[in-house]
Design a protein around this motif. Structure first.
Motif, PDB file in Angstrom:
ATOM      1  N   HIS A  17       0.033  -0.469  -7.783  1.00 48.97           N
ATOM      2  CA  HIS A  17       0.302  -1.888  -8.034  1.00 48.97           C
ATOM      3  C   HIS A  17      -0.962  -2.552  -8.576  1.00 48.97           C
ATOM      4  CE1 HIS A  17       1.231  -6.085  -7.180  1.00 48.97           C
ATOM      5  NE2 HIS A  17       2.503  -5.712  -7.124  1.00 48.97           N
ATOM      6  N   PRO A  18      -0.827  -3.460  -9.547  1.00 53.07           N
ATOM      7  CA  PRO A  18      -2.010  -4.099 -10.138  1.00 53.07           C
ATOM      8  C   PRO A  18      -2.883  -4.868  -9.144  1.00 53.07           C
ATOM      9  CG  PRO A  18       0.012  -4.830 -11.254  1.00 53.07           C
ATOM     10  CD  PRO A  18       0.405  -3.882 -10.176  1.00 53.07           C
ATOM     11  N   GLU A  19      -2.310  -5.311  -8.043  1.00 56.06           N
ATOM     12  CA  GLU A  19      -3.089  -6.068  -7.061  1.00 56.06           C
ATOM     13  C   GLU A  19      -3.676  -5.180  -5.960  1.00 56.06           C
ATOM     14  OE1 GLU A  19      -0.891  -9.423  -5.617  1.00 56.06           O
ATOM     15  OE2 GLU A  19      -0.306 -10.012  -7.633  1.00 56.06           O
ATOM     16  N   ALA A  20      -3.406  -3.878  -6.020  1.00 64.28           N
ATOM     17  CA  ALA A  20      -3.931  -2.955  -4.999  1.00 64.28           C
ATOM     18  C   ALA A  20      -5.339  -2.513  -5.370  1.00 64.28           C
ATOM     19  CB  ALA A  20      -3.020  -1.736  -4.887  1.00 64.28           C
ATOM     20  N   ARG A  21      -6.100  -2.143  -4.374  1.00 64.09           N
ATOM     21  CA  ARG A  21      -7.425  -1.563  -4.615  1.00 64.09           C
ATOM     22  C   ARG A  21      -7.237  -0.269  -5.393  1.00 64.09           C
ATOM     23  NH1 ARG A  21     -11.524  -3.785  -1.771  1.00 64.09           N
ATOM     24  NH2 ARG A  21     -12.796  -1.925  -2.066  1.00 64.09           N
ATOM     25  N   ARG A  22      -8.251   0.140  -6.104  1.00 60.81           N
ATOM     26  CA  ARG A  22      -8.183   1.365  -6.901  1.00 60.81           C
ATOM     27  C   ARG A  22      -8.800   2.522  -6.140  1.00 60.81           C
ATOM     28  NH1 ARG A  22      -4.758  -0.901  -8.904  1.00 60.81           N
ATOM     29  NH2 ARG A  22      -4.789  -2.089 -10.807  1.00 60.81           N
ATOM     30  N   GLY A  23      -8.172   3.669  -6.271  1.00 62.03           N
ATOM     31  CA  GLY A  23      -8.674   4.885  -5.666  1.00 62.03           C
ATOM     32  C   GLY A  23      -8.121   6.074  -6.417  1.00 62.03           C
ATOM     33  N   ASP A  24      -8.548   7.245  -6.044  1.00 60.42           N
ATOM     34  CA  ASP A  24      -8.065   8.477  -6.665  1.00 60.42           C
ATOM     35  C   ASP A  24      -6.592   8.657  -6.297  1.00 60.42           C
ATOM     36  OD1 ASP A  24      -7.307  11.191  -7.082  1.00 60.42           O
ATOM     37  OD2 ASP A  24      -9.393  11.841  -6.898  1.00 60.42           O
ATOM     38  N   PRO A  25      -5.689   8.591  -7.284  1.00 62.64           N
ATOM     39  CA  PRO A  25      -4.253   8.687  -6.982  1.00 62.64           C
ATOM     40  C   PRO A  25      -3.869   9.976  -6.262  1.00 62.64           C
ATOM     41  CG  PRO A  25      -4.583   8.005  -9.259  1.00 62.64           C
ATOM     42  CD  PRO A  25      -5.927   8.380  -8.713  1.00 62.64           C
ATOM     43  N   GLU A  26      -4.527  11.093  -6.594  1.00 61.84           N
ATOM     44  CA  GLU A  26      -4.187  12.355  -5.935  1.00 61.84           C
ATOM     45  C   GLU A  26      -4.597  12.349  -4.470  1.00 61.84           C
ATOM     46  OE1 GLU A  26      -5.824  15.546  -8.226  1.00 61.84           O
ATOM     47  OE2 GLU A  26      -4.490  15.165  -9.925  1.00 61.84           O
ATOM     48  N   VAL A  27      -5.736  11.752  -4.175  1.00 64.71           N
ATOM     49  CA  VAL A  27      -6.190  11.652  -2.782  1.00 64.71           C
ATOM     50  C   VAL A  27      -5.266  10.717  -2.008  1.00 64.71           C
ATOM     51  CG1 VAL A  27      -8.070  10.897  -1.263  1.00 64.71           C
ATOM     52  CG2 VAL A  27      -8.582  12.224  -3.327  1.00 64.71           C
ATOM     53  N   ILE A  28      -4.920   9.601  -2.613  1.00 63.53           N
ATOM     54  CA  ILE A  28      -4.023   8.639  -1.966  1.00 63.53           C
ATOM     55  C   ILE A  28      -2.682   9.289  -1.653  1.00 63.53           C
ATOM     56  CG2 ILE A  28      -2.690   6.521  -2.360  1.00 63.53           C
ATOM     57  CD1 ILE A  28      -5.267   5.489  -3.842  1.00 63.53           C
ATOM     58  N   GLU A  29      -2.108  10.003  -2.621  1.00 62.35           N
ATOM     59  CA  GLU A  29      -0.811  10.648  -2.405  1.00 62.35           C
ATOM     60  C   GLU A  29      -0.893  11.739  -1.333  1.00 62.35           C
ATOM     61  OE1 GLU A  29       0.718  11.797  -6.249  1.00 62.35           O
ATOM     62  OE2 GLU A  29       0.607   9.723  -6.949  1.00 62.35           O
ATOM     63  N   ALA A  30      -1.975  12.513  -1.333  1.00 62.51           N
ATOM     64  CA  ALA A  30      -2.138  13.561  -0.320  1.00 62.51           C
ATOM     65  C   ALA A  30      -2.271  12.950   1.073  1.00 62.51           C
ATOM     66  CB  ALA A  30      -3.352  14.423  -0.651  1.00 62.51           C
ATOM     67  N   ALA A  31      -3.039  11.880   1.184  1.00 63.96           N
ATOM     68  CA  ALA A  31      -3.201  11.213   2.480  1.00 63.96           C
ATOM     69  C   ALA A  31      -1.880  10.595   2.935  1.00 63.96           C
ATOM     70  CB  ALA A  31      -4.296  10.163   2.393  1.00 63.96           C
ATOM     71  N   TYR A  32      -1.163   9.987   2.008  1.00 59.30           N
ATOM     72  CA  TYR A  32       0.120   9.372   2.335  1.00 59.30           C
ATOM     73  C   TYR A  32       1.120  10.403   2.857  1.00 59.30           C
ATOM     74  CZ  TYR A  32       4.380   6.619   1.874  1.00 59.30           C
ATOM     75  OH  TYR A  32       5.561   5.973   2.132  1.00 59.30           O
ATOM     76  N   ALA A  33       1.015  11.623   2.392  1.00 64.99           N
ATOM     77  CA  ALA A  33       1.935  12.686   2.811  1.00 64.99           C
ATOM     78  C   ALA A  33       1.704  13.118   4.265  1.00 64.99           C
ATOM     79  CB  ALA A  33       1.804  13.891   1.882  1.00 64.99           C
ATOM     80  N   GLU A  34       0.561  12.746   4.828  1.00 63.57           N
ATOM     81  CA  GLU A  34       0.241  13.092   6.220  1.00 63.57           C
ATOM     82  C   GLU A  34       0.716  11.965   7.151  1.00 63.57           C
ATOM     83  OE1 GLU A  34      -0.997  15.730   7.632  1.00 63.57           O
ATOM     84  OE2 GLU A  34      -1.805  16.862   5.939  1.00 63.57           O
ATOM     85  N   PRO A  35       1.717  12.213   7.986  1.00 68.21           N
ATOM     86  CA  PRO A  35       2.265  11.147   8.845  1.00 68.21           C
ATOM     87  C   PRO A  35       1.219  10.415   9.693  1.00 68.21           C
ATOM     88  CG  PRO A  35       3.688  13.059   8.907  1.00 68.21           C
ATOM     89  CD  PRO A  35       2.454  13.458   8.143  1.00 68.21           C
TER      90      PRO A  35
END
Length: 117
Positions: A17-35
């Motif tokens: 989202h344009p208003e979200a902080r920026r980070g490495d998308p792959e790291v964000i997705e991997a972390a999100y996958a961990e409950p």
């Protein structure tokens, strides 16, 4: 049902989202996958993805975090106390963070982290 601050923050990060902080998308997705990580407040900053037990400053700052790299991902203990490991993938980094979370680390609380005298 209304989204919590944690749920909304994760959603905005994953959707880039344009208003979200920026980070490495792959790291964000991997972390999100961990409950267990998905229950914490994510905070990307300066090439790192940190996790907090609360949703507003002052932060808990007591959990391990991921620092991105060119060929590896480094996981540090809180405050850069020690290197917990260097791994090849964001998924391995997220799993390493989970492996080092305190046993009492539950869902993030709304608001600032309680200060202890």
């Amino acid at each position: 049902m209304t989204e919590t601050v944690v749920e909304r923050t994760w959603r905005m990060l994953v959707e880039r989202h344009p208003e979200a902080r920026r980070g490495d998308p792959e790291v964000i997705e991997a972390a999100y996958a961990e409950p267990r990580l998905r229950q914490l407040f994510p905070f990307p900053s300066h090439g790192c993805l940190s996790f907090h037990r609360n949703t507003h400053y002052p932060w808990s700052n007591d959990l391990p975090f991921i620092a991105g790299g060119v060929d590896t991902y480094r996981v540090y203990s809180a405050g850069y106390g020690e290197v917990l490991g260097d791994v090849a993938t964001p998924q391995e980094a997220a799993a390493l963070v989970v492996a080092h979370l305190p046993s009492d680390c539950g869902p993030a609380v709304e608001g600032p982290w309680p200060r202890t005298p």
